[in-house]
Design a protein around this motif. Structure first.
Motif, PDB file in Angstrom:
ATOM      1  N   LYS A 244     118.360  39.706 136.126  1.00  0.00           N
ATOM      2  CA  LYS A 244     117.171  40.114 135.419  1.00  0.00           C
ATOM      3  C   LYS A 244     116.059  39.742 136.294  1.00  0.00           C
ATOM      4  CE  LYS A 244     117.608  40.249 130.410  1.00  0.00           C
ATOM      5  NZ  LYS A 244     117.755  39.886 129.164  1.00  0.00           N
ATOM      6  N   LEU A 245     115.836  38.567 136.742  1.00  0.00           N
ATOM      7  CA  LEU A 245     114.920  37.883 137.577  1.00  0.00           C
ATOM      8  C   LEU A 245     114.648  38.627 138.882  1.00  0.00           C
ATOM      9  CD1 LEU A 245     113.400  35.386 136.601  1.00  0.00           C
ATOM     10  CD2 LEU A 245     114.181  34.357 138.525  1.00  0.00           C
ATOM     11  N   LYS A 246     116.204  39.038 139.249  1.00  0.00           N
ATOM     12  CA  LYS A 246     116.055  39.704 140.739  1.00  0.00           C
ATOM     13  C   LYS A 246     115.337  41.230 140.423  1.00  0.00           C
ATOM     14  CE  LYS A 246     118.982  41.334 144.434  1.00  0.00           C
ATOM     15  NZ  LYS A 246     118.692  42.625 144.372  1.00  0.00           N
TER      16      LYS A 246
ATOM     17  N   LEU B 128     112.800  41.957 138.225  1.00  0.00           N
ATOM     18  CA  LEU B 128     111.522  41.589 138.364  1.00  0.00           C
ATOM     19  C   LEU B 128     110.820  41.448 139.756  1.00  0.00           C
ATOM     20  CD1 LEU B 128     111.220  39.790 134.822  1.00  0.00           C
ATOM     21  CD2 LEU B 128     110.587  41.978 135.285  1.00  0.00           C
ATOM     22  N   THR B 129     111.567  40.214 140.179  1.00  0.00           N
ATOM     23  CA  THR B 129     110.845  39.809 141.282  1.00  0.00           C
ATOM     24  C   THR B 129     111.451  40.075 142.753  1.00  0.00           C
ATOM     25  OG1 THR B 129     112.044  37.808 141.412  1.00  0.00           O
ATOM     26  CG2 THR B 129     110.186  37.692 140.050  1.00  0.00           C
ATOM     27  N   ASN B 130     112.870  40.817 142.630  1.00  0.00           N
ATOM     28  CA  ASN B 130     113.196  41.044 143.946  1.00  0.00           C
ATOM     29  C   ASN B 130     113.710  39.921 144.776  1.00  0.00           C
ATOM     30  OD1 ASN B 130     114.409  43.142 144.940  1.00  0.00           O
ATOM     31  ND2 ASN B 130     112.945  43.592 146.634  1.00  0.00           N
ATOM     32  N   LYS B 131     113.909  38.833 144.004  1.00  0.00           N
ATOM     33  CA  LYS B 131     114.397  37.494 144.594  1.00  0.00           C
ATOM     34  C   LYS B 131     115.724  36.915 143.702  1.00  0.00           C
ATOM     35  CE  LYS B 131     110.400  35.484 145.699  1.00  0.00           C
ATOM     36  NZ  LYS B 131     109.344  34.362 145.283  1.00  0.00           N
ATOM     37  N   PHE B 132     116.562  36.552 144.101  1.00  0.00           N
ATOM     38  CA  PHE B 132     117.705  35.534 143.591  1.00  0.00           C
ATOM     39  C   PHE B 132     117.344  34.102 143.259  1.00  0.00           C
ATOM     40  CE2 PHE B 132     121.316  38.595 143.929  1.00  0.00           C
ATOM     41  CZ  PHE B 132     121.961  38.504 142.602  1.00  0.00           C
ATOM     42  N   ILE B 133     117.739  33.520 142.127  1.00  0.00           N
ATOM     43  CA  ILE B 133     117.328  32.028 142.176  1.00  0.00           C
ATOM     44  C   ILE B 133     118.776  31.362 142.831  1.00  0.00           C
ATOM     45  CG2 ILE B 133     115.823  31.427 140.377  1.00  0.00           C
ATOM     46  CD1 ILE B 133     117.735  31.887 138.050  1.00  0.00           C
TER      47      ILE B 133
ATOM     48  N   PHE C 135     123.610  32.410 133.073  1.00  0.00           N
ATOM     49  CA  PHE C 135     122.978  32.321 134.585  1.00  0.00           C
ATOM     50  C   PHE C 135     123.109  33.583 135.313  1.00  0.00           C
ATOM     51  CE2 PHE C 135     122.974  31.157 139.094  1.00  0.00           C
ATOM     52  CZ  PHE C 135     121.925  30.504 139.271  1.00  0.00           C
ATOM     53  N   THR C 136     124.310  34.125 135.385  1.00  0.00           N
ATOM     54  CA  THR C 136     124.240  35.401 136.225  1.00  0.00           C
ATOM     55  C   THR C 136     123.292  36.349 135.466  1.00  0.00           C
ATOM     56  OG1 THR C 136     126.733  35.130 136.325  1.00  0.00           O
ATOM     57  CG2 THR C 136     125.831  37.152 136.983  1.00  0.00           C
TER      58      THR C 136
END
Ligand SMILES: Nc1ncnc2c1ncn2[C@@H]1O[C@H](COP(=O)(O)OS(=O)(=O)O)[C@@H](OP(=O)(O)O)[C@H]1O
Length: 182
Positions: free
Chosen positions: A173-175, A177-182, A167-168
């Motif tokens: 990785k997502l952050k 790409l999108t500059n956002k945390f899930i 998950f981390t």
């Protein structure tokens, strides 16, 4: 000076022993027979084998893998590959090839797959690791089609810690790409 060298040699010896004990421990936990002869089955250790240089260069070529580390993701697959690659009779592909799980790479063909493998001598074992093979439903039949004697290696980790680790990684990785945390 001499004392420092002896200390360094003893430390290296200690580290190698720890890696071997870890591999044997993991094997025993998985219920795998730990006899090293069984692990390397037909690959007899060549008594004259010291390094690649002393063997004729003509024998050196890229070979399809004999064994696959299929996962699990964040289970310590890189550490396992690195530990196995310390053995002089084992050559490991450094990157995850994703040959069997992705149609784009699979369609490039077996010759392309072979080209992704490291150079090896006859008698050396080639291994590849792609943790994504574990969760891919198309992978088993493709592997079987290529080599029905392929050895499959799996390393497991406490499922909760593994999930947190996964998950981390995905979150970071997502952050990126999108500059956002899930
Ligand atoms: N010996 C040993 N014991 C326990 N855990 C270990 C070991 N070696 C590596 N690791 C941890 O395994 C995580 C990386 O796993 P993978 O190499 O399989 O990652 S990947 O799926 O290829 O991205 C990574 O986990 P996290 O630190 O939680 O990210 C490593 O720290």
């Amino acid at each position: 000076m001499e004392f420092t060298r002896v200390k360094l040699a003893l430390t290296c010896l200690g580290l190698i022993t720890i890696v071997i004990i870890q591999i044997l421990y993991i094997s025993s936990k998985l219920g795998v027979n730990c006899d090293i002869k069984d692990v390397f089955f037909k690959y007899e250790i060549d008594k004259n084998f010291k390094s690649n240089e002393i063997l004729p260069a003509i024998e050196r070529r890229r070979r399809l893998p004999d064994a696959l580390i299929i996962g699990v993701r964040k289970g310590g697959t890189r550490a396992l590959l690195d530990a196995m690659a310390l053995h002089p009779q084992i050559k490991a592909a450094r990157r995850e090839v994703h040959f069997f799980d992705q149609n784009e790479t699979y369609s490039l063909g077996i010759e392309w797959y072979r080209q992704q493998m490291p150079f090896s001598h006859s008698g050396q074992l080639t291994i590849e690791k792609t943790p994504a093979y574990f969760a891919s439903s198309i992978t088993p039949s493709r592997v079987y089609q290529l080599n029905k004697n392929m050895k499959i290696i799996i390393i497991l980790r406490d499922p909760v810690i593994r999930t947190i680790s996964d998950f981390t990684q995905v979150s970071l990785k997502l952050k990126k790409l999108t500059n956002k945390f899930i």
